[in-house]
Scaffold this motif. Sequence first.
Motif, short mmCIF file in Angstrom:
data_model
loop_
_atom_site.label_atom_id
_atom_site.label_comp_id
_atom_site.label_asym_id
_atom_site.label_seq_id
_atom_site.Cartn_x
_atom_site.Cartn_y
_atom_site.Cartn_z
N THR A 51 -8.37 -2.68 5.64
CA THR A 51 -8.30 -1.22 5.57
C THR A 51 -9.51 -0.63 4.85
N ASP A 52 -9.97 -1.30 3.80
CA ASP A 52 -11.15 -0.81 3.09
C ASP A 52 -12.39 -0.82 3.98
N SER A 53 -12.52 -1.86 4.80
CA SER A 53 -13.69 -1.97 5.68
C SER A 53 -13.68 -0.90 6.76
N HIS A 54 -12.50 -0.36 7.05
CA HIS A 54 -12.39 0.71 8.04
C HIS A 54 -12.21 2.08 7.38
N ALA A 55 -12.40 2.12 6.07
CA ALA A 55 -12.28 3.38 5.30
C ALA A 55 -10.93 4.06 5.54
N ILE A 56 -9.86 3.24 5.54
CA ILE A 56 -8.52 3.77 5.73
C ILE A 56 -7.77 3.65 4.41
N PRO A 57 -7.48 4.73 3.74
CA PRO A 57 -6.76 4.65 2.46
C PRO A 57 -5.26 4.45 2.67
N PHE A 58 -4.64 3.66 1.82
CA PHE A 58 -3.19 3.50 1.86
C PHE A 58 -2.51 4.74 1.29
N ASP A 59 -1.36 5.08 1.86
CA ASP A 59 -0.54 6.16 1.34
C ASP A 59 0.70 5.65 0.62
N ALA A 60 1.16 4.45 0.99
CA ALA A 60 2.39 3.93 0.40
C ALA A 60 2.48 2.43 0.63
N VAL A 61 3.37 1.81 -0.13
CA VAL A 61 3.71 0.39 0.06
C VAL A 61 5.20 0.32 0.35
N ALA A 62 5.54 -0.39 1.41
CA ALA A 62 6.96 -0.61 1.75
C ALA A 62 7.29 -2.07 1.49
N VAL A 63 8.44 -2.31 0.88
CA VAL A 63 8.84 -3.68 0.57
C VAL A 63 10.30 -3.89 0.96
N SER A 64 10.59 -5.04 1.50
CA SER A 64 11.98 -5.40 1.83
C SER A 64 12.76 -5.54 0.54
N CYS A 65 13.92 -4.86 0.44
CA CYS A 65 14.63 -4.77 -0.84
C CYS A 65 15.88 -5.62 -0.91
N GLY A 66 16.10 -6.51 0.10
CA GLY A 66 17.24 -7.40 0.04
C GLY A 66 18.45 -6.87 0.81
N PRO A 67 19.51 -7.68 0.84
CA PRO A 67 19.67 -8.92 0.07
C PRO A 67 18.71 -10.00 0.54
N GLY A 68 18.50 -10.98 -0.33
CA GLY A 68 17.59 -12.06 0.01
C GLY A 68 17.38 -13.00 -1.15
N SER A 69 16.47 -13.92 -0.97
CA SER A 69 16.15 -14.92 -1.97
C SER A 69 15.68 -14.28 -3.27
N TYR A 70 16.24 -14.72 -4.40
CA TYR A 70 15.85 -14.17 -5.71
C TYR A 70 14.35 -14.34 -5.92
N THR A 71 13.85 -15.56 -5.74
CA THR A 71 12.43 -15.82 -5.98
C THR A 71 11.55 -15.06 -5.00
N GLY A 72 11.91 -15.10 -3.72
CA GLY A 72 11.11 -14.42 -2.72
C GLY A 72 11.01 -12.92 -2.97
N LEU A 73 12.14 -12.30 -3.24
CA LEU A 73 12.14 -10.86 -3.48
C LEU A 73 11.37 -10.49 -4.74
N ARG A 74 11.49 -11.31 -5.79
CA ARG A 74 10.76 -11.03 -7.03
C ARG A 74 9.25 -11.03 -6.77
N ILE A 75 8.80 -12.02 -6.00
CA ILE A 75 7.37 -12.11 -5.70
C ILE A 75 6.91 -10.90 -4.89
N GLY A 76 7.67 -10.55 -3.86
CA GLY A 76 7.29 -9.42 -3.00
C GLY A 76 7.32 -8.10 -3.73
N VAL A 77 8.37 -7.85 -4.50
CA VAL A 77 8.50 -6.58 -5.21
C VAL A 77 7.45 -6.48 -6.32
#
Length: 229
Positions: A51-77
């Motif tokens: 995105t930086d190479s295309h000069a596209i700024p981020f507006d937001a981050v979306a993350v999967s909020c579960g239910p799911g693996s404790y370790t996996g979700l902790r890393i993602g969040v």
Amino acid sequence: MACILHIETSTNVCSVAVSLDGECIFHKEDFSGPNHAATLGGYVREAVSFTDSHAIPFDAVAVSCGPGSYTGLRIGVSLAKGMCYGRALRLISVPTLDLMCVPLLLGEKVEEGALLCPMLDARRMEVYAEVVDRGLRKVQETKAQVVDADTYKEFLDKGKVYFFGNGSDKCRDIISHENAVFVPDVHPLAKNMMPLAEQRYMREEFEDVAYFEPFYLKDFVAIKPKKMI
């Protein structure tokens, strides 16, 4: 519309995607996991570099909020929060089970009046599941269940129910109702978060970055079948 970074780590699959104005412009997926701690950071760096190479700024981050693996979700969040703090971005949470419904609604032919039942695997015969209609309206709220032949009978007696996700594999031989349809190889993936994340962005349904926590599998108590007297 907006440019959104999508992060999904609720199962063994690790995935990252970037959407711009409703189109996927970048995505990476690793099905060999769980390797989230080693893989996710590199995928996000690639997405940021793209995105930086295309000069596209981020507006937001979306993350999967579960239910799911404790370790996996902790890393993602944790990584999602870091991006939000570092770049002053909004945080969007997307329920994992709703996310799993997206590829069926966009690709599979789900007949009129049918219900969807995404399932995540847990211990023994437990699954974490919900039942929704084609508009993702809840017919049964997310909960842990020990599945037997009658667990979903009230819905199956009324029409087709589509079962999918890694929790549905162990239910094939148990749920034998004629209206049960099992769809294989459905995983929660970052690229499928786009329509749900964009809806939340347009509605300004953002999370408090400082206090947001995902829903872990351990947060649910399994509901066991009633014994016949």
